[in-house]
Scaffold this motif. Structure first.
Motif, PDB file in Angstrom:
ATOM      1  N   CYS A 149      39.847 -36.451 -61.709  1.00 54.88           N
ATOM      2  CA  CYS A 149      40.953 -35.915 -62.495  1.00 54.88           C
ATOM      3  C   CYS A 149      40.403 -35.265 -63.758  1.00 54.88           C
ATOM      4  O   CYS A 149      40.268 -35.929 -64.796  1.00 54.88           O
ATOM      5  CB  CYS A 149      41.959 -37.023 -62.825  1.00 54.88           C
ATOM      6  N   PRO A 150      40.048 -33.968 -63.658  1.00 56.21           N
ATOM      7  CA  PRO A 150      39.650 -33.256 -64.868  1.00 56.21           C
ATOM      8  C   PRO A 150      40.856 -33.078 -65.773  1.00 56.21           C
ATOM      9  O   PRO A 150      41.982 -32.881 -65.292  1.00 56.21           O
ATOM     10  CB  PRO A 150      39.133 -31.910 -64.344  1.00 56.21           C
ATOM     11  N   LEU A 151      40.612 -33.161 -67.084  1.00 59.06           N
ATOM     12  CA  LEU A 151      41.684 -33.041 -68.080  1.00 59.06           C
ATOM     13  C   LEU A 151      41.325 -31.940 -69.069  1.00 59.06           C
ATOM     14  O   LEU A 151      40.155 -31.784 -69.411  1.00 59.06           O
ATOM     15  CB  LEU A 151      41.818 -34.350 -68.859  1.00 59.06           C
ATOM     16  N   GLY A 152      42.309 -31.226 -69.546  1.00 57.57           N
ATOM     17  CA  GLY A 152      42.050 -30.195 -70.549  1.00 57.57           C
ATOM     18  C   GLY A 152      43.302 -29.372 -70.769  1.00 57.57           C
ATOM     19  O   GLY A 152      44.411 -29.794 -70.409  1.00 57.57           O
ATOM     20  N   TYR A 153      43.083 -28.201 -71.366  1.00 57.23           N
ATOM     21  CA  TYR A 153      44.204 -27.274 -71.594  1.00 57.23           C
ATOM     22  C   TYR A 153      44.061 -26.117 -70.618  1.00 57.23           C
ATOM     23  O   TYR A 153      43.001 -25.477 -70.553  1.00 57.23           O
ATOM     24  CB  TYR A 153      44.188 -26.798 -73.046  1.00 57.23           C
ATOM     25  N   ALA A 154      45.110 -25.872 -69.869  1.00 55.61           N
ATOM     26  CA  ALA A 154      45.038 -24.876 -68.796  1.00 55.61           C
ATOM     27  C   ALA A 154      44.714 -23.482 -69.315  1.00 55.61           C
ATOM     28  O   ALA A 154      45.211 -23.067 -70.372  1.00 55.61           O
ATOM     29  CB  ALA A 154      46.355 -24.852 -68.032  1.00 55.61           C
ATOM     30  N   ALA A 155      43.876 -22.784 -68.528  1.00 53.34           N
ATOM     31  CA  ALA A 155      43.594 -21.377 -68.839  1.00 53.34           C
ATOM     32  C   ALA A 155      44.145 -20.507 -67.707  1.00 53.34           C
ATOM     33  O   ALA A 155      43.843 -19.329 -67.624  1.00 53.34           O
ATOM     34  CB  ALA A 155      42.089 -21.165 -68.976  1.00 53.34           C
ATOM     35  N   ASP A 156      44.918 -21.126 -66.831  1.00 55.71           N
ATOM     36  CA  ASP A 156      45.535 -20.358 -65.742  1.00 55.71           C
ATOM     37  C   ASP A 156      47.048 -20.558 -65.795  1.00 55.71           C
ATOM     38  O   ASP A 156      47.555 -21.242 -66.686  1.00 55.71           O
ATOM     39  CB  ASP A 156      44.973 -20.795 -64.366  1.00 55.71           C
ATOM     40  N   LYS A 157      47.729 -19.970 -64.836  1.00 56.13           N
ATOM     41  CA  LYS A 157      49.191 -20.125 -64.775  1.00 56.13           C
ATOM     42  C   LYS A 157      49.533 -20.837 -63.475  1.00 56.13           C
ATOM     43  O   LYS A 157      48.851 -20.637 -62.469  1.00 56.13           O
ATOM     44  CB  LYS A 157      49.866 -18.742 -64.780  1.00 56.13           C
ATOM     45  N   PRO A 158      50.602 -21.645 -63.488  1.00 56.53           N
ATOM     46  CA  PRO A 158      50.949 -22.334 -62.234  1.00 56.53           C
ATOM     47  C   PRO A 158      51.394 -21.360 -61.148  1.00 56.53           C
ATOM     48  O   PRO A 158      52.009 -20.345 -61.453  1.00 56.53           O
ATOM     49  CB  PRO A 158      52.108 -23.250 -62.634  1.00 56.53           C
ATOM     50  N   MET A 159      51.042 -21.699 -59.911  1.00 58.40           N
ATOM     51  CA  MET A 159      51.544 -20.952 -58.748  1.00 58.40           C
ATOM     52  C   MET A 159      52.994 -21.387 -58.525  1.00 58.40           C
ATOM     53  O   MET A 159      53.394 -22.452 -58.997  1.00 58.40           O
ATOM     54  CB  MET A 159      50.730 -21.325 -57.508  1.00 58.40           C
ATOM     55  N   PRO A 160      53.773 -20.603 -57.753  1.00 64.10           N
ATOM     56  CA  PRO A 160      55.134 -21.077 -57.439  1.00 64.10           C
ATOM     57  C   PRO A 160      55.051 -22.432 -56.734  1.00 64.10           C
ATOM     58  O   PRO A 160      54.119 -22.663 -55.954  1.00 64.10           O
ATOM     59  CB  PRO A 160      55.665 -20.013 -56.473  1.00 64.10           C
ATOM     60  N   LYS A 161      55.986 -23.315 -57.041  1.00 62.51           N
ATOM     61  CA  LYS A 161      55.997 -24.641 -56.401  1.00 62.51           C
ATOM     62  C   LYS A 161      56.398 -24.499 -54.940  1.00 62.51           C
ATOM     63  O   LYS A 161      57.412 -23.874 -54.624  1.00 62.51           O
ATOM     64  CB  LYS A 161      57.000 -25.571 -57.096  1.00 62.51           C
ATOM     65  N   VAL A 162      55.607 -25.060 -54.054  1.00 65.84           N
ATOM     66  CA  VAL A 162      55.888 -24.982 -52.614  1.00 65.84           C
ATOM     67  C   VAL A 162      56.106 -26.406 -52.112  1.00 65.84           C
ATOM     68  O   VAL A 162      55.163 -27.195 -52.074  1.00 65.84           O
ATOM     69  CB  VAL A 162      54.693 -24.329 -51.865  1.00 65.84           C
ATOM     70  N   ARG A 163      57.319 -26.746 -51.805  1.00 67.50           N
ATOM     71  CA  ARG A 163      57.613 -28.103 -51.337  1.00 67.50           C
ATOM     72  C   ARG A 163      58.576 -28.045 -50.159  1.00 67.50           C
ATOM     73  O   ARG A 163      59.447 -27.168 -50.093  1.00 67.50           O
ATOM     74  CB  ARG A 163      58.259 -28.942 -52.450  1.00 67.50           C
ATOM     75  N   PHE A 164      58.415 -28.984 -49.205  1.00 66.03           N
ATOM     76  CA  PHE A 164      59.338 -29.059 -48.072  1.00 66.03           C
ATOM     77  C   PHE A 164      60.745 -29.365 -48.588  1.00 66.03           C
ATOM     78  O   PHE A 164      60.895 -30.067 -49.601  1.00 66.03           O
ATOM     79  CB  PHE A 164      58.919 -30.160 -47.087  1.00 66.03           C
ATOM     80  N   PRO A 165      61.771 -28.863 -47.881  1.00 66.12           N
ATOM     81  CA  PRO A 165      63.143 -29.149 -48.337  1.00 66.12           C
ATOM     82  C   PRO A 165      63.477 -30.631 -48.197  1.00 66.12           C
ATOM     83  O   PRO A 165      62.895 -31.336 -47.364  1.00 66.12           O
ATOM     84  CB  PRO A 165      64.025 -28.302 -47.412  1.00 66.12           C
ATOM     85  N   LYS A 166      64.439 -31.060 -49.014  1.00 70.45           N
ATOM     86  CA  LYS A 166      64.858 -32.470 -49.050  1.00 70.45           C
ATOM     87  C   LYS A 166      65.144 -33.031 -47.657  1.00 70.45           C
ATOM     88  O   LYS A 166      64.732 -34.123 -47.307  1.00 70.45           O
ATOM     89  CB  LYS A 166      66.157 -32.600 -49.878  1.00 70.45           C
ATOM     90  N   GLU A 167      65.881 -32.215 -46.867  1.00 76.17           N
ATOM     91  CA  GLU A 167      66.327 -32.688 -45.541  1.00 76.17           C
ATOM     92  C   GLU A 167      65.141 -33.017 -44.635  1.00 76.17           C
ATOM     93  O   GLU A 167      65.251 -33.808 -43.712  1.00 76.17           O
ATOM     94  CB  GLU A 167      67.188 -31.631 -44.812  1.00 76.17           C
ATOM     95  N   GLU A 168      64.010 -32.383 -44.875  1.00 78.54           N
ATOM     96  CA  GLU A 168      62.846 -32.633 -44.018  1.00 78.54           C
ATOM     97  C   GLU A 168      62.046 -33.846 -44.472  1.00 78.54           C
ATOM     98  O   GLU A 168      61.184 -34.335 -43.764  1.00 78.54           O
ATOM     99  CB  GLU A 168      61.931 -31.408 -44.002  1.00 78.54           C
ATOM    100  N   ILE A 169      62.312 -34.276 -45.674  1.00 80.43           N
ATOM    101  CA  ILE A 169      61.527 -35.392 -46.214  1.00 80.43           C
ATOM    102  C   ILE A 169      62.284 -36.711 -46.140  1.00 80.43           C
ATOM    103  O   ILE A 169      61.748 -37.731 -45.694  1.00 80.43           O
ATOM    104  CB  ILE A 169      61.123 -35.098 -47.674  1.00 80.43           C
ATOM    105  N   PHE A 170      63.538 -36.672 -46.557  1.00 78.42           N
ATOM    106  CA  PHE A 170      64.294 -37.924 -46.657  1.00 78.42           C
ATOM    107  C   PHE A 170      65.171 -38.093 -45.432  1.00 78.42           C
ATOM    108  O   PHE A 170      65.903 -37.171 -45.060  1.00 78.42           O
ATOM    109  CB  PHE A 170      65.125 -37.921 -47.932  1.00 78.42           C
ATOM    110  N   PHE A 171      65.074 -39.239 -44.788  1.00 83.02           N
ATOM    111  CA  PHE A 171      65.886 -39.472 -43.587  1.00 83.02           C
ATOM    112  C   PHE A 171      66.293 -40.934 -43.516  1.00 83.02           C
ATOM    113  O   PHE A 171      65.831 -41.748 -44.322  1.00 83.02           O
ATOM    114  CB  PHE A 171      65.141 -39.003 -42.339  1.00 83.02           C
TER     115      PHE A 171
END
Ligand SMILES: Cc1cc2nc3c(=O)[nH]c(=O)nc-3n(C[C@H](O)[C@H](O)[C@H](O)COP(=O)(O)O)c2cc1C
Length: 199
Positions: free
Chosen positions: A177-199
Motif C-alpha cells: 500500500c503505497p501512500l502519497g499525494y496523487a499526481a494522476d486523475k481517477p479513471m471512471p469508476k467501473v463497478r457491476f450493478p447492484k442487481e448482479e452483486i446482491f441476491f
C-alpha cells in the motif's frame, strides 16, 4: 469527510507527486490500520514501513516497474504472519494485562488453539492473508480520510521483497500500500450493478 465520500473518492493511484506525508498523519493512519478486526483478535500481520528512496528504487523492478513504488511518500508492505502458536500466546498475555477476566481468556485461547491446531501450514497462511485484507481496507480508506492517496497492490514478487527488506520467515509479504499525494486523475469508476452483486 463522510464515510461515503471517502469510499467514493478513493481510487487506486498510479502515480504520486513525491511530496512527503507529515509523520503525524502517517502515525494516525497506522493507528487506523492497527485497530482493524481479525479472527479471534489474533492480528496475524506485520507491516513494514518503507521510506528510504534507495530501497524503494530496489523494490521497483520486483513490482513490475510500477511507478507508485518510487513516487510514493511511504510504502506499507503488509506481511501475513501464520505463526498462530506465538500469536495465541501473545494475545493471551495481552488479554491478561488488559484485565480480561480469566474465564473469557480461557475460552478465547481454547477456541483459537482448537481452530488453528487443525490447520495445515498452507491453511494458516491463507487464513492470515485473507485477514490482512481488512487491515489493508483500513489503510486505503483511512488514507483518503486523512487527505492523501493510496493504491492496494498485489503485483509484486513476494520472495524478492522478503530478500530486499530482510523480512524473516514465517512472515510473507502479501499486499502493498503505497501512500502519497496523487499526481494522476481517477479513471471512471467501473463497478457491476447492484442487481448482479446482491441476491
Ligand atoms: C488484490 C489487489 C491487487 C491489486 N494490484 C494492483 C497492482 O499491482 N497495481 C495497481 O496499479 N493496482 C492494483 N490494484 C488496484 C485495482 O486495480 C483497483 O482497485 C481496481 O481496478 C478498482 O479501481 P479503483 O480502486 O480505482 O476504484 C489491486 C487491487 C487489489 C484489491
Amino acid at each position: 469527510m463522510e464515510f461515503r465520500e471517502i469510499v467514493m473518492s478513493r481510487y487506486a493511484t498510479k502515480k504520486f507527486d513525491g511530496r512527503k506525508i507529515p509523520e503525524g498523519k502517517v502515525s494516525e493512519l497506522l493507528e487506523l490500520v492497527r485497530f482493524a478486526p481479525s479472527a479471534i483478535n489474533l492480528q496475524p500481520w506485520k507491516i513494514k514501513v518503507v521510506t528510504d528512496q534507495k530501497v524503494k528504487e530496489q523494490l521497483k523492478p520486483a513490482t513490475w516497474g510500477q511507478e507508485q513504488i518510487t513516487s510514493c511518500s511511504h510504502l506499507l508492505v503488509f506481511c501475513a504472519n501464520p505463526d498462530f502458536d506465538s500469536l495465541i500466546k501473545k494475545v493471551g498475555q495481552l488479554m491478561k494485562t488488559s484485565g480480561v477476566p480469566e474465564e473469557a481468556r480461557t475460552m478465547v485461547i481454547g477456541i483459537a488453539t482448537d481452530m488453528t491446531g487443525k490447520m495445515s501450514g498452507e491453511q494458516k497462511l491463507c487464513w492470515a492473508q485473507s485477514q490482512l485484507f481488512l487491515a489493508l481496507g483500513n489503510a486505503v480508506n483511512g488514507a483518503r480520510s486523512l487527505g492523501f492517496d493510496s493504491c492496494p497492490m498485489g503485483g509484486f514478487d513476494p520472495k524478492e521483497y522478503a530478500r530486499i527488506l530482510e523480512i524473516p520467515p514465517p512472515l510473507v509479504p502479501t499486499m502493498l500500500c503505497p501512500l502519497g499525494y496523487a499526481a494522476d486523475k481517477p479513471m471512471p469508476k467501473v463497478r457491476f450493478p447492484k442487481e448482479e452483486i446482491f441476491f
